[in-house]
Write a protein that holds these residues in place. Structure first.
Motif, PDB file in Angstrom:
ATOM      1  N   VAL A  40      55.024  40.755  43.702  1.00 29.22           N
ATOM      2  CA  VAL A  40      53.754  40.676  44.520  1.00 29.22           C
ATOM      3  C   VAL A  40      51.898  41.682  43.952  1.00 29.22           C
ATOM      4  N   TRP A  41      53.315  43.030  43.459  1.00 27.84           N
ATOM      5  CA  TRP A  41      51.854  43.544  42.947  1.00 27.84           C
ATOM      6  C   TRP A  41      51.616  43.034  41.002  1.00 27.84           C
ATOM      7  N   ASP A  42      52.057  42.299  40.314  1.00 28.56           N
ATOM      8  CA  ASP A  42      50.936  41.381  39.685  1.00 28.56           C
ATOM      9  C   ASP A  42      50.459  40.496  40.577  1.00 28.56           C
ATOM     10  N   GLU A  43      50.587  40.033  41.968  1.00 31.64           N
ATOM     11  CA  GLU A  43      49.363  39.427  42.045  1.00 31.64           C
ATOM     12  C   GLU A  43      47.907  39.925  42.272  1.00 31.64           C
ATOM     13  N   GLU A  44      48.697  41.569  43.008  1.00 33.03           N
ATOM     14  CA  GLU A  44      47.228  42.120  43.269  1.00 33.03           C
ATOM     15  C   GLU A  44      46.614  42.284  42.509  1.00 33.03           C
ATOM     16  N   MET A  45      47.296  42.455  41.257  1.00 28.66           N
ATOM     17  CA  MET A  45      46.548  42.961  40.220  1.00 28.66           C
ATOM     18  C   MET A  45      45.675  42.471  39.407  1.00 28.66           C
ATOM     19  N   ARG A  46      46.444  41.316  38.783  1.00 24.30           N
ATOM     20  CA  ARG A  46      45.336  40.237  38.898  1.00 24.30           C
ATOM     21  C   ARG A  46      44.514  39.553  39.373  1.00 24.30           C
ATOM     22  N   ASN A  47      44.821  39.775  40.879  1.00 20.72           N
ATOM     23  CA  ASN A  47      43.551  39.517  41.669  1.00 20.72           C
ATOM     24  C   ASN A  47      42.549  39.940  41.692  1.00 20.72           C
ATOM     25  N   ASP A  48      42.013  41.549  41.147  1.00 19.32           N
ATOM     26  CA  ASP A  48      41.251  41.837  40.701  1.00 19.32           C
ATOM     27  C   ASP A  48      41.623  43.360  39.712  1.00 19.32           C
ATOM     28  N   PRO A  49      41.155  42.898  38.212  1.00 17.74           N
ATOM     29  CA  PRO A  49      41.516  44.001  36.658  1.00 17.74           C
ATOM     30  C   PRO A  49      40.686  44.492  37.292  1.00 17.74           C
ATOM     31  N   LEU A  50      39.348  44.951  37.637  1.00 19.21           N
ATOM     32  CA  LEU A  50      38.988  46.406  36.996  1.00 19.21           C
ATOM     33  C   LEU A  50      39.919  47.450  38.229  1.00 19.21           C
TER      34      LEU A  50
END
Length: 585
Positions: A37-47
Protein backbone atom coordinates in the motif's frame (compact mmCIF):
# COMPACT_ATOMS: atom_id res chain seq x y z
CA UNK A 1 -1.24 4.30 -20.52
CA UNK A 2 1.79 6.45 -21.36
CA UNK A 3 4.88 4.18 -21.28
CA UNK A 4 6.74 7.06 -19.58
CA UNK A 5 4.20 7.22 -16.78
CA UNK A 6 5.43 6.74 -13.25
CA UNK A 7 2.82 4.00 -12.93
CA UNK A 8 4.80 1.92 -15.41
CA UNK A 9 8.06 2.35 -13.53
CA UNK A 10 8.92 -1.02 -12.02
CA UNK A 11 10.66 -0.81 -8.68
CA UNK A 12 11.20 -3.64 -6.21
CA UNK A 13 8.44 -3.90 -3.62
CA UNK A 14 9.74 -2.21 -0.52
CA UNK A 15 9.72 -3.67 2.96
CA UNK A 16 8.68 -2.02 6.18
CA UNK A 17 11.93 -0.79 7.81
CA UNK A 18 10.45 -1.25 11.28
CA UNK A 19 8.63 -4.52 10.53
CA UNK A 20 8.39 -6.66 13.60
CA UNK A 21 10.43 -9.84 13.70
CA UNK A 22 7.53 -12.17 14.15
CA UNK A 23 7.07 -15.85 13.39
CA UNK A 24 3.33 -15.22 13.16
CA UNK A 25 2.44 -15.56 9.46
CA UNK A 26 -0.56 -13.26 9.84
CA UNK A 27 1.66 -10.48 11.19
CA UNK A 28 4.08 -10.97 8.29
CA UNK A 29 1.18 -10.87 5.83
CA UNK A 30 -0.22 -7.67 7.34
CA UNK A 31 3.09 -5.83 7.24
CA UNK A 32 3.76 -7.03 3.69
CA UNK A 33 0.41 -5.57 2.62
CA UNK A 34 1.28 -2.32 4.37
CA UNK A 35 4.46 -2.19 2.27
CA UNK A 36 2.49 -2.73 -0.94
CA UNK A 37 0.00 0.00 0.00
CA UNK A 38 2.88 2.35 0.79
CA UNK A 39 4.43 1.74 -2.62
CA UNK A 40 1.09 2.35 -4.33
CA UNK A 41 0.53 5.63 -2.50
CA UNK A 42 4.07 6.87 -3.21
CA UNK A 43 3.92 5.85 -6.87
CA UNK A 44 0.59 7.60 -7.22
CA UNK A 45 1.99 10.91 -5.92
CA UNK A 46 5.76 11.13 -6.57
CA UNK A 47 6.12 14.76 -5.49
CA UNK A 48 4.62 14.01 -2.07
CA UNK A 49 6.87 10.94 -1.87
CA UNK A 50 9.90 13.19 -2.33
CA UNK A 51 8.61 15.62 0.28
CA UNK A 52 8.41 12.91 2.93
CA UNK A 53 11.72 11.32 1.99
CA UNK A 54 10.93 8.39 -0.35
CA UNK A 55 13.22 9.28 -3.24
CA UNK A 56 12.51 6.39 -5.64
CA UNK A 57 10.31 8.47 -7.94
CA UNK A 58 12.21 11.77 -7.83
CA UNK A 59 12.30 12.11 -11.62
CA UNK A 60 8.52 11.84 -12.00
CA UNK A 61 5.29 13.74 -11.49
CA UNK A 62 1.86 12.30 -10.77
CA UNK A 63 0.17 10.70 -13.75
CA UNK A 64 -3.16 12.54 -13.97
CA UNK A 65 -4.58 10.53 -16.87
CA UNK A 66 -7.94 8.81 -16.44
CA UNK A 67 -6.20 5.45 -16.91
CA UNK A 68 -3.88 6.16 -13.99
CA UNK A 69 -6.77 7.43 -11.85
CA UNK A 70 -8.71 4.23 -12.52
CA UNK A 71 -5.68 2.01 -11.94
CA UNK A 72 -5.07 3.61 -8.54
CA UNK A 73 -8.72 3.14 -7.61
CA UNK A 74 -8.63 -0.53 -8.65
CA UNK A 75 -5.40 -1.07 -6.70
CA UNK A 76 -7.00 0.22 -3.50
CA UNK A 77 -10.05 -2.00 -4.04
CA UNK A 78 -7.77 -5.00 -4.61
CA UNK A 79 -5.81 -4.33 -1.41
CA UNK A 80 -9.04 -3.91 0.59
CA UNK A 81 -10.47 -7.16 -0.72
CA UNK A 82 -7.18 -8.94 -0.10
CA UNK A 83 -7.09 -7.76 3.51
CA UNK A 84 -10.68 -8.76 4.29
CA UNK A 85 -10.50 -12.14 2.54
CA UNK A 86 -7.19 -13.00 4.24
CA UNK A 87 -9.01 -13.76 7.53
CA UNK A 88 -5.81 -12.90 9.39
CA UNK A 89 -7.47 -10.77 12.05
CA UNK A 90 -8.38 -13.76 14.25
CA UNK A 91 -4.76 -14.90 14.45
CA UNK A 92 -3.17 -11.50 15.03
CA UNK A 93 -1.81 -10.69 18.50
CA UNK A 94 -3.50 -7.82 20.35
CA UNK A 95 -0.53 -5.55 19.58
CA UNK A 96 -1.32 -5.78 15.85
CA UNK A 97 -5.11 -5.40 15.97
CA UNK A 98 -4.91 -1.60 15.65
CA UNK A 99 -2.67 -1.90 12.60
CA UNK A 100 -5.22 -4.20 11.00
CA UNK A 101 -8.17 -1.94 11.79
CA UNK A 102 -6.32 1.16 10.61
CA UNK A 103 -5.44 -0.35 7.24
CA UNK A 104 -8.96 -1.69 6.70
CA UNK A 105 -10.49 1.70 7.44
CA UNK A 106 -7.89 3.57 5.39
CA UNK A 107 -8.59 1.47 2.31
CA UNK A 108 -12.38 1.60 2.76
CA UNK A 109 -12.57 5.36 3.15
CA UNK A 110 -9.94 6.04 0.46
CA UNK A 111 -12.05 4.06 -2.00
CA UNK A 112 -15.12 6.06 -1.00
CA UNK A 113 -13.14 9.29 -1.40
CA UNK A 114 -12.40 8.43 -5.04
CA UNK A 115 -16.02 7.45 -5.58
CA UNK A 116 -17.35 10.76 -4.27
CA UNK A 117 -15.48 14.07 -3.92
CA UNK A 118 -11.91 13.38 -5.09
CA UNK A 119 -12.78 13.53 -8.76
CA UNK A 120 -10.70 12.91 -11.87
CA UNK A 121 -12.41 15.93 -13.48
CA UNK A 122 -10.90 18.29 -10.87
CA UNK A 123 -7.14 17.58 -11.14
CA UNK A 124 -6.07 20.82 -9.47
CA UNK A 125 -7.42 23.85 -7.66
CA UNK A 126 -5.84 27.17 -6.80
CA UNK A 127 -5.16 25.83 -3.28
CA UNK A 128 -3.58 22.47 -4.02
CA UNK A 129 -2.33 20.76 -7.16
CA UNK A 130 0.60 20.69 -9.60
CA UNK A 131 0.67 24.39 -10.60
CA UNK A 132 0.83 25.35 -6.93
CA UNK A 133 3.05 22.56 -5.60
CA UNK A 134 5.66 22.19 -8.36
CA UNK A 135 7.40 25.53 -7.63
CA UNK A 136 8.14 24.15 -4.15
CA UNK A 137 9.82 21.02 -5.53
CA UNK A 138 13.35 22.37 -5.29
CA UNK A 139 12.93 23.08 -1.58
CA UNK A 140 12.10 19.44 -0.84
CA UNK A 141 14.32 17.71 -3.38
CA UNK A 142 17.46 15.93 -2.12
CA UNK A 143 20.68 17.46 -3.47
CA UNK A 144 23.33 14.81 -2.86
CA UNK A 145 24.87 14.11 -6.26
CA UNK A 146 24.60 14.42 -10.06
CA UNK A 147 21.73 11.88 -10.15
CA UNK A 148 19.65 14.14 -7.91
CA UNK A 149 20.27 17.09 -10.23
CA UNK A 150 19.32 14.96 -13.25
CA UNK A 151 16.12 13.73 -11.57
CA UNK A 152 15.11 17.32 -10.77
CA UNK A 153 15.53 18.29 -14.42
CA UNK A 154 13.55 15.23 -15.52
CA UNK A 155 10.75 16.17 -13.14
CA UNK A 156 10.57 19.67 -14.60
CA UNK A 157 10.62 18.25 -18.13
CA UNK A 158 7.61 16.09 -17.21
CA UNK A 159 5.47 19.13 -16.40
CA UNK A 160 4.24 19.86 -19.97
CA UNK A 161 2.87 16.31 -20.19
CA UNK A 162 1.16 16.75 -16.84
CA UNK A 163 -0.39 20.02 -18.00
CA UNK A 164 -1.89 18.27 -21.06
CA UNK A 165 -3.40 15.71 -18.65
CA UNK A 166 -4.82 18.52 -16.48
CA UNK A 167 -6.39 20.09 -19.56
CA UNK A 168 -7.81 16.72 -20.66
CA UNK A 169 -9.35 16.16 -17.21
CA UNK A 170 -10.80 19.68 -17.12
CA UNK A 171 -12.34 19.10 -20.56
CA UNK A 172 -13.96 15.95 -19.22
CA UNK A 173 -15.35 18.06 -16.36
CA UNK A 174 -16.88 20.47 -18.87
CA UNK A 175 -18.68 17.52 -20.48
CA UNK A 176 -19.86 15.94 -17.19
CA UNK A 177 -20.63 19.15 -15.29
CA UNK A 178 -18.00 18.70 -12.58
CA UNK A 179 -16.21 22.04 -12.79
CA UNK A 180 -14.40 24.45 -10.50
CA UNK A 181 -16.04 27.70 -9.39
CA UNK A 182 -15.06 30.71 -11.49
CA UNK A 183 -13.25 32.29 -8.51
CA UNK A 184 -10.85 29.34 -8.31
CA UNK A 185 -10.31 29.42 -12.06
CA UNK A 186 -9.42 33.09 -11.94
CA UNK A 187 -6.97 32.45 -9.10
CA UNK A 188 -5.41 29.59 -11.07
CA UNK A 189 -5.05 31.87 -14.09
CA UNK A 190 -3.23 34.39 -11.89
CA UNK A 191 -0.90 31.67 -10.56
CA UNK A 192 -0.12 30.42 -14.08
CA UNK A 193 0.36 33.95 -15.39
CA UNK A 194 2.74 34.83 -12.55
CA UNK A 195 4.88 31.74 -13.23
CA UNK A 196 4.68 31.73 -17.02
CA UNK A 197 5.76 35.34 -17.38
CA UNK A 198 8.62 35.27 -14.88
CA UNK A 199 12.19 35.72 -16.01
CA UNK A 200 13.98 32.39 -15.73
CA UNK A 201 16.44 33.71 -13.14
CA UNK A 202 13.57 34.97 -10.96
CA UNK A 203 11.45 31.83 -11.13
CA UNK A 204 11.19 29.65 -8.00
CA UNK A 205 12.43 26.72 -10.08
CA UNK A 206 15.72 28.52 -10.67
CA UNK A 207 16.00 30.23 -7.30
CA UNK A 208 15.48 27.00 -5.34
CA UNK A 209 17.88 24.94 -7.46
CA UNK A 210 20.61 27.25 -8.80
CA UNK A 211 22.96 27.19 -5.81
CA UNK A 212 22.49 23.42 -5.47
CA UNK A 213 23.36 22.90 -9.15
CA UNK A 214 26.43 25.07 -8.73
CA UNK A 215 27.63 23.16 -5.66
CA UNK A 216 27.23 19.88 -7.54
CA UNK A 217 29.15 21.25 -10.53
CA UNK A 218 26.17 20.88 -12.84
CA UNK A 219 25.32 22.98 -15.87
CA UNK A 220 23.40 26.12 -15.01
CA UNK A 221 22.64 26.56 -18.70
CA UNK A 222 20.85 23.20 -18.77
CA UNK A 223 18.71 24.21 -15.80
CA UNK A 224 17.85 27.54 -17.46
CA UNK A 225 16.95 25.82 -20.74
CA UNK A 226 14.61 23.32 -19.09
CA UNK A 227 12.81 26.09 -17.22
CA UNK A 228 12.59 28.30 -20.32
CA UNK A 229 11.57 25.61 -22.81
CA UNK A 230 9.47 23.24 -20.69
CA UNK A 231 8.17 24.81 -17.49
CA UNK A 232 7.26 28.36 -18.43
CA UNK A 233 5.50 27.45 -21.72
CA UNK A 234 3.48 24.79 -19.85
CA UNK A 235 2.19 27.42 -17.43
CA UNK A 236 1.31 29.65 -20.38
CA UNK A 237 -0.52 26.77 -22.07
CA UNK A 238 -2.60 26.10 -18.96
CA UNK A 239 -3.29 29.82 -18.50
CA UNK A 240 -4.56 30.14 -22.07
CA UNK A 241 -6.77 27.07 -21.73
CA UNK A 242 -8.29 28.24 -18.47
CA UNK A 243 -8.87 31.74 -19.79
CA UNK A 244 -10.25 30.91 -23.21
CA UNK A 245 -11.83 27.47 -22.98
CA UNK A 246 -12.58 26.58 -19.35
CA UNK A 247 -13.71 29.88 -17.81
CA UNK A 248 -17.01 30.07 -19.73
CA UNK A 249 -17.94 26.64 -18.34
CA UNK A 250 -16.73 27.18 -14.75
CA UNK A 251 -19.53 26.83 -12.25
CA UNK A 252 -21.19 30.00 -11.02
CA UNK A 253 -22.57 28.39 -7.87
CA UNK A 254 -20.18 28.66 -4.94
CA UNK A 255 -20.84 25.16 -3.58
CA UNK A 256 -21.21 21.81 -5.30
CA UNK A 257 -25.00 21.76 -4.95
CA UNK A 258 -25.48 21.75 -8.73
CA UNK A 259 -23.15 18.82 -9.24
CA UNK A 260 -24.85 15.54 -10.11
CA UNK A 261 -25.16 13.41 -6.94
CA UNK A 262 -23.94 16.34 -4.83
CA UNK A 263 -25.62 14.98 -1.67
CA UNK A 264 -23.74 11.66 -1.91
CA UNK A 265 -20.52 13.45 -2.82
CA UNK A 266 -20.74 15.74 0.20
CA UNK A 267 -21.63 12.84 2.51
CA UNK A 268 -18.40 11.17 1.37
CA UNK A 269 -16.45 14.34 2.13
CA UNK A 270 -17.99 14.65 5.62
CA UNK A 271 -17.13 11.06 6.50
CA UNK A 272 -13.61 11.33 5.09
CA UNK A 273 -12.64 14.56 6.83
CA UNK A 274 -14.36 14.06 10.20
CA UNK A 275 -14.06 10.23 10.45
CA UNK A 276 -17.37 10.37 12.35
CA UNK A 277 -21.02 9.99 11.37
CA UNK A 278 -22.66 13.39 10.97
CA UNK A 279 -25.22 14.81 8.62
CA UNK A 280 -24.64 18.22 7.06
CA UNK A 281 -27.56 19.65 9.05
CA UNK A 282 -26.16 18.33 12.34
CA UNK A 283 -22.81 19.97 11.67
CA UNK A 284 -24.49 23.21 10.61
CA UNK A 285 -26.39 23.31 13.92
CA UNK A 286 -23.29 22.42 15.97
CA UNK A 287 -21.41 25.22 14.23
CA UNK A 288 -24.07 27.79 15.06
CA UNK A 289 -24.15 26.72 18.71
CA UNK A 290 -20.36 26.98 18.95
CA UNK A 291 -20.39 30.40 17.30
CA UNK A 292 -22.93 31.58 19.89
CA UNK A 293 -20.91 30.16 22.82
CA UNK A 294 -17.59 31.62 21.69
CA UNK A 295 -19.24 34.96 20.86
CA UNK A 296 -20.27 35.22 24.51
CA UNK A 297 -16.68 34.57 25.65
CA UNK A 298 -15.40 37.21 23.23
CA UNK A 299 -17.94 39.67 24.66
CA UNK A 300 -16.55 39.06 28.15
CA UNK A 301 -13.03 39.86 26.91
CA UNK A 302 -14.34 43.00 25.18
CA UNK A 303 -15.94 44.12 28.46
CA UNK A 304 -12.57 43.77 30.21
CA UNK A 305 -11.00 45.81 27.41
CA UNK A 306 -13.82 48.37 27.82
CA UNK A 307 -14.76 47.96 24.15
CA UNK A 308 -18.02 46.01 24.45
CA UNK A 309 -20.18 48.33 22.36
CA UNK A 310 -21.12 47.56 18.77
CA UNK A 311 -20.81 44.46 16.61
CA UNK A 312 -17.79 42.16 16.43
CA UNK A 313 -17.04 43.54 12.97
CA UNK A 314 -17.01 47.13 14.26
CA UNK A 315 -14.82 46.07 17.21
CA UNK A 316 -12.31 44.42 14.85
CA UNK A 317 -12.38 47.57 12.71
CA UNK A 318 -11.50 49.60 15.83
CA UNK A 319 -8.59 47.29 16.60
CA UNK A 320 -7.26 47.87 13.09
CA UNK A 321 -6.92 51.54 13.89
CA UNK A 322 -4.20 50.69 16.42
CA UNK A 323 -0.95 49.98 14.53
CA UNK A 324 0.71 48.69 17.70
CA UNK A 325 -1.50 45.59 17.48
CA UNK A 326 -0.24 44.73 13.99
CA UNK A 327 3.04 43.70 12.42
CA UNK A 328 5.30 46.47 11.12
CA UNK A 329 6.73 44.51 8.22
CA UNK A 330 7.41 40.99 6.94
CA UNK A 331 10.45 40.48 9.14
CA UNK A 332 8.45 41.48 12.21
CA UNK A 333 6.08 38.57 11.50
CA UNK A 334 8.92 36.05 11.19
CA UNK A 335 10.70 37.27 14.33
CA UNK A 336 7.46 37.32 16.34
CA UNK A 337 6.71 33.71 15.47
CA UNK A 338 10.28 32.67 16.31
CA UNK A 339 10.08 34.36 19.72
CA UNK A 340 6.70 32.82 20.50
CA UNK A 341 7.88 29.32 19.55
CA UNK A 342 11.03 29.75 21.65
CA UNK A 343 8.90 30.69 24.66
CA UNK A 344 6.52 27.77 24.16
CA UNK A 345 9.57 25.51 23.91
CA UNK A 346 10.56 26.38 27.49
CA UNK A 347 7.21 25.13 28.83
CA UNK A 348 6.25 22.22 26.62
CA UNK A 349 8.21 19.52 28.45
CA UNK A 350 5.95 20.00 31.50
CA UNK A 351 3.00 18.74 29.45
CA UNK A 352 4.56 16.18 27.09
CA UNK A 353 6.52 13.03 27.91
CA UNK A 354 8.08 12.83 24.43
CA UNK A 355 9.48 15.58 22.24
CA UNK A 356 10.57 15.00 18.62
CA UNK A 357 14.15 15.09 17.36
CA UNK A 358 13.18 16.98 14.19
CA UNK A 359 13.90 20.70 14.21
CA UNK A 360 11.42 23.42 13.19
CA UNK A 361 12.32 26.36 10.94
CA UNK A 362 10.22 29.50 10.42
CA UNK A 363 10.07 30.72 6.81
CA UNK A 364 7.87 33.12 4.82
CA UNK A 365 5.39 31.64 2.34
CA UNK A 366 6.73 32.16 -1.17
CA UNK A 367 5.46 35.30 -2.90
CA UNK A 368 3.90 33.42 -5.81
CA UNK A 369 1.34 31.67 -3.55
CA UNK A 370 1.02 33.95 -0.52
CA UNK A 371 -2.13 35.73 -1.67
CA UNK A 372 -4.22 32.53 -1.66
CA UNK A 373 -2.47 30.96 1.36
CA UNK A 374 -3.65 30.85 5.00
CA UNK A 375 -1.93 32.93 7.72
CA UNK A 376 0.47 30.02 8.33
CA UNK A 377 0.89 26.31 7.64
CA UNK A 378 3.24 23.45 8.44
CA UNK A 379 5.38 21.12 6.33
CA UNK A 380 7.02 18.14 8.06
CA UNK A 381 10.65 17.14 7.83
CA UNK A 382 11.49 14.11 5.66
CA UNK A 383 12.12 10.81 7.39
CA UNK A 384 15.92 11.10 6.92
CA UNK A 385 15.85 14.46 8.76
CA UNK A 386 18.00 15.98 6.00
CA UNK A 387 16.12 19.24 6.53
CA UNK A 388 14.00 20.56 9.39
CA UNK A 389 10.23 20.84 9.40
CA UNK A 390 8.97 24.22 8.19
CA UNK A 391 6.55 26.63 9.82
CA UNK A 392 5.45 28.75 6.84
CA UNK A 393 4.20 32.23 7.80
CA UNK A 394 2.21 34.43 5.44
CA UNK A 395 4.02 37.77 5.30
CA UNK A 396 1.96 39.38 2.55
CA UNK A 397 0.34 42.69 3.50
CA UNK A 398 2.13 42.54 6.87
CA UNK A 399 0.42 45.55 8.43
CA UNK A 400 -2.90 43.68 8.21
CA UNK A 401 -1.52 40.74 10.25
CA UNK A 402 -2.58 41.07 13.92
CA UNK A 403 0.15 40.33 16.46
CA UNK A 404 -2.49 39.24 18.99
CA UNK A 405 -3.44 36.29 16.75
CA UNK A 406 0.07 34.90 16.38
CA UNK A 407 0.31 32.93 19.62
CA UNK A 408 -2.71 30.82 18.69
CA UNK A 409 -1.29 30.28 15.20
CA UNK A 410 2.13 29.29 16.57
CA UNK A 411 0.53 26.81 18.97
CA UNK A 412 -1.57 25.31 16.16
CA UNK A 413 0.96 25.05 13.32
CA UNK A 414 4.10 24.67 15.42
CA UNK A 415 4.45 23.58 19.04
CA UNK A 416 2.62 21.70 20.50
CA UNK A 417 0.41 21.54 17.39
CA UNK A 418 1.28 19.99 14.06
CA UNK A 419 5.02 19.80 14.67
CA UNK A 420 4.78 17.70 17.81
CA UNK A 421 1.99 15.53 16.44
CA UNK A 422 3.57 14.87 13.03
CA UNK A 423 7.23 14.66 14.04
CA UNK A 424 6.52 12.34 17.01
CA UNK A 425 4.51 10.05 14.72
CA UNK A 426 7.38 9.92 12.23
CA UNK A 427 9.71 8.75 15.00
CA UNK A 428 7.53 5.93 16.36
CA UNK A 429 9.13 2.51 15.90
CA UNK A 430 6.06 0.34 16.22
CA UNK A 431 4.07 1.70 13.27
CA UNK A 432 4.12 0.94 9.54
CA UNK A 433 5.29 3.86 7.39
CA UNK A 434 1.75 4.76 6.28
CA UNK A 435 0.82 5.41 9.90
CA UNK A 436 3.88 7.56 10.50
CA UNK A 437 2.75 10.05 7.86
CA UNK A 438 -0.49 12.03 7.95
CA UNK A 439 -3.30 10.35 6.02
CA UNK A 440 -6.21 12.38 4.68
CA UNK A 441 -8.91 10.37 6.43
CA UNK A 442 -7.30 11.28 9.78
CA UNK A 443 -7.55 15.03 9.21
CA UNK A 444 -10.22 15.28 11.91
CA UNK A 445 -7.56 14.13 14.37
CA UNK A 446 -4.72 16.18 12.84
CA UNK A 447 -6.55 19.49 12.59
CA UNK A 448 -8.49 18.78 15.75
CA UNK A 449 -5.12 18.40 17.47
CA UNK A 450 -3.97 21.73 16.05
CA UNK A 451 -7.04 23.52 17.39
CA UNK A 452 -6.74 21.65 20.69
CA UNK A 453 -3.15 22.97 20.90
CA UNK A 454 -4.59 26.50 20.76
CA UNK A 455 -6.90 25.57 23.66
CA UNK A 456 -3.89 24.11 25.49
CA UNK A 457 -2.25 27.52 25.36
CA UNK A 458 -4.60 28.47 28.20
CA UNK A 459 -3.37 25.59 30.34
CA UNK A 460 0.28 26.37 29.55
CA UNK A 461 -0.20 30.10 30.34
CA UNK A 462 0.95 31.15 26.86
CA UNK A 463 -1.75 33.81 26.57
CA UNK A 464 -0.47 36.63 28.77
CA UNK A 465 -3.18 39.27 28.37
CA UNK A 466 -6.69 39.84 27.08
CA UNK A 467 -5.47 40.60 23.58
CA UNK A 468 -3.71 37.22 23.41
CA UNK A 469 -6.87 35.55 24.70
CA UNK A 470 -8.91 37.47 22.15
CA UNK A 471 -6.61 36.11 19.44
CA UNK A 472 -7.31 32.55 20.57
CA UNK A 473 -11.08 33.06 20.75
CA UNK A 474 -11.14 34.67 17.32
CA UNK A 475 -9.20 31.69 15.97
CA UNK A 476 -11.69 29.31 17.56
CA UNK A 477 -14.80 31.14 16.35
CA UNK A 478 -13.31 31.23 12.87
CA UNK A 479 -13.16 27.39 12.94
CA UNK A 480 -16.70 27.22 14.29
CA UNK A 481 -17.84 29.46 11.43
CA UNK A 482 -16.33 26.92 9.06
CA UNK A 483 -18.89 24.34 10.15
CA UNK A 484 -21.68 26.76 9.30
CA UNK A 485 -20.23 28.02 6.03
CA UNK A 486 -18.97 24.72 4.59
CA UNK A 487 -22.31 23.01 5.14
CA UNK A 488 -24.09 26.15 3.98
CA UNK A 489 -22.15 26.09 0.71
CA UNK A 490 -22.29 22.44 -0.18
CA UNK A 491 -25.59 21.32 1.35
CA UNK A 492 -27.85 24.34 1.82
CA UNK A 493 -26.98 26.23 -1.35
CA UNK A 494 -25.47 29.36 0.19
CA UNK A 495 -23.95 31.87 -2.22
CA UNK A 496 -20.40 33.12 -1.92
CA UNK A 497 -21.76 36.50 -0.79
CA UNK A 498 -23.79 34.87 2.01
CA UNK A 499 -20.67 33.04 3.20
CA UNK A 500 -18.55 36.18 3.14
CA UNK A 501 -21.22 38.09 5.05
CA UNK A 502 -21.53 35.39 7.71
CA UNK A 503 -17.74 35.27 8.17
CA UNK A 504 -17.54 39.06 8.29
CA UNK A 505 -20.20 39.23 11.01
CA UNK A 506 -18.94 36.34 13.12
CA UNK A 507 -15.36 35.25 12.39
CA UNK A 508 -13.37 38.36 13.28
CA UNK A 509 -10.66 37.75 10.68
CA UNK A 510 -9.41 40.26 8.12
CA UNK A 511 -11.33 40.91 4.92
CA UNK A 512 -8.39 39.52 2.93
CA UNK A 513 -8.48 36.26 4.91
CA UNK A 514 -12.27 36.01 4.62
CA UNK A 515 -12.03 36.09 0.83
CA UNK A 516 -9.22 33.50 0.83
CA UNK A 517 -11.09 31.27 3.28
CA UNK A 518 -14.39 31.21 1.43
CA UNK A 519 -12.67 30.48 -1.89
CA UNK A 520 -10.88 27.61 -0.17
CA UNK A 521 -14.10 26.07 1.16
CA UNK A 522 -15.63 26.33 -2.29
CA UNK A 523 -13.05 23.96 -3.82
CA UNK A 524 -12.41 21.65 -0.85
CA UNK A 525 -15.83 20.38 0.28
CA UNK A 526 -15.74 19.06 3.83
CA UNK A 527 -12.10 19.76 4.67
CA UNK A 528 -12.95 22.80 6.79
CA UNK A 529 -15.19 20.64 9.01
CA UNK A 530 -12.26 18.67 10.41
CA UNK A 531 -10.89 21.33 12.77
CA UNK A 532 -13.78 21.99 15.15
CA UNK A 533 -15.12 18.43 15.04
CA UNK A 534 -11.69 17.06 15.98
CA UNK A 535 -11.06 19.64 18.71
CA UNK A 536 -14.46 19.03 20.30
CA UNK A 537 -13.83 15.27 20.37
CA UNK A 538 -10.36 15.67 21.95
CA UNK A 539 -11.64 18.08 24.61
CA UNK A 540 -14.53 15.72 25.32
CA UNK A 541 -12.01 12.89 25.84
CA UNK A 542 -9.82 15.15 28.02
CA UNK A 543 -12.75 15.98 30.28
CA UNK A 544 -13.70 12.32 30.51
CA UNK A 545 -10.17 11.34 31.58
CA UNK A 546 -9.91 14.21 34.07
CA UNK A 547 -13.27 13.33 35.60
CA UNK A 548 -12.31 9.66 35.94
CA UNK A 549 -8.72 10.05 37.18
CA UNK A 550 -9.16 13.26 39.22
CA UNK A 551 -5.90 13.91 41.16
CA UNK A 552 -4.16 11.04 39.35
CA UNK A 553 -4.54 12.84 36.02
CA UNK A 554 -1.22 13.53 34.25
CA UNK A 555 -0.84 15.84 31.25
CA UNK A 556 2.26 14.03 29.92
CA UNK A 557 0.59 10.60 30.18
CA UNK A 558 -2.64 11.82 28.60
CA UNK A 559 -0.81 13.43 25.70
CA UNK A 560 1.34 10.34 25.28
CA UNK A 561 -1.89 8.36 24.89
CA UNK A 562 -3.13 10.76 22.21
CA UNK A 563 0.13 10.89 20.27
CA UNK A 564 1.62 7.40 20.60
CA UNK A 565 -0.44 5.87 17.77
CA UNK A 566 0.15 8.53 15.15
CA UNK A 567 -2.78 10.19 13.41
CA UNK A 568 -5.89 8.01 13.64
CA UNK A 569 -9.61 8.32 12.88
CA UNK A 570 -11.46 9.93 15.77
CA UNK A 571 -13.36 6.71 16.46
CA UNK A 572 -10.04 4.89 16.94
CA UNK A 573 -8.76 7.73 19.14
CA UNK A 574 -11.77 7.24 21.39
CA UNK A 575 -10.97 3.52 21.71
CA UNK A 576 -7.35 4.34 22.53
CA UNK A 577 -8.44 6.63 25.36
CA UNK A 578 -10.79 3.93 26.71
CA UNK A 579 -7.83 1.51 26.81
CA UNK A 580 -5.73 4.16 28.53
CA UNK A 581 -8.39 4.63 31.21
CA UNK A 582 -8.74 0.88 31.80
CA UNK A 583 -4.96 0.61 32.24
CA UNK A 584 -4.95 3.50 34.72
CA UNK A 585 -7.67 1.97 36.89
Amino acid sequence: MDPNSVRNLKVPTSTEPSAVCSENESVQQLWKLYAEVWDEEMRNDPLSATMIGDYRWNAYLQDLSFEAYKEHYEALKRFHQQLIQSNIVSSLPETEKDNYEFLKEMLRISIRRLETFDRYEVPTTHIFGPPVMLPMAGNFHPWRNKEDADSFLARLEAFPKQVTQIIEAFRCGIQTGYTLPIESVQALISICKAQGEKEVAKSPFFESAATRFEKLGQSMETLENVIEKSVLPAYKLLEDFLQNEYSPHARRTAGIVDWKDSKTIYEGAIEYYTSLSFTAQELHSIGKKEVKRISEEIHQVRERLQQAQGSLASFIAQLRQNPQLFAKDSQDIIETYKNILDKIGTKVSDYFAKLPKAGLEVKPIESYREKSAPPAHYYPAPKDRSRPAVFYANTSEPTTRPLYAMKAVALHEGIPGHHLQVAIAQELDNLPRIRKEVQGFCIGYVEGWGLYAEYLGNVMNIYENDYDLLGRLLAEIWRACRLVVDTGLHSLGWTREECVRYMRENAGITEVDIQVEVDRYMVMPGQALAYKVGEMKIIQLLQKVQDKLKEKFSWPLFHDCLLSSGAVPLSMLERNVEKFLSNQA
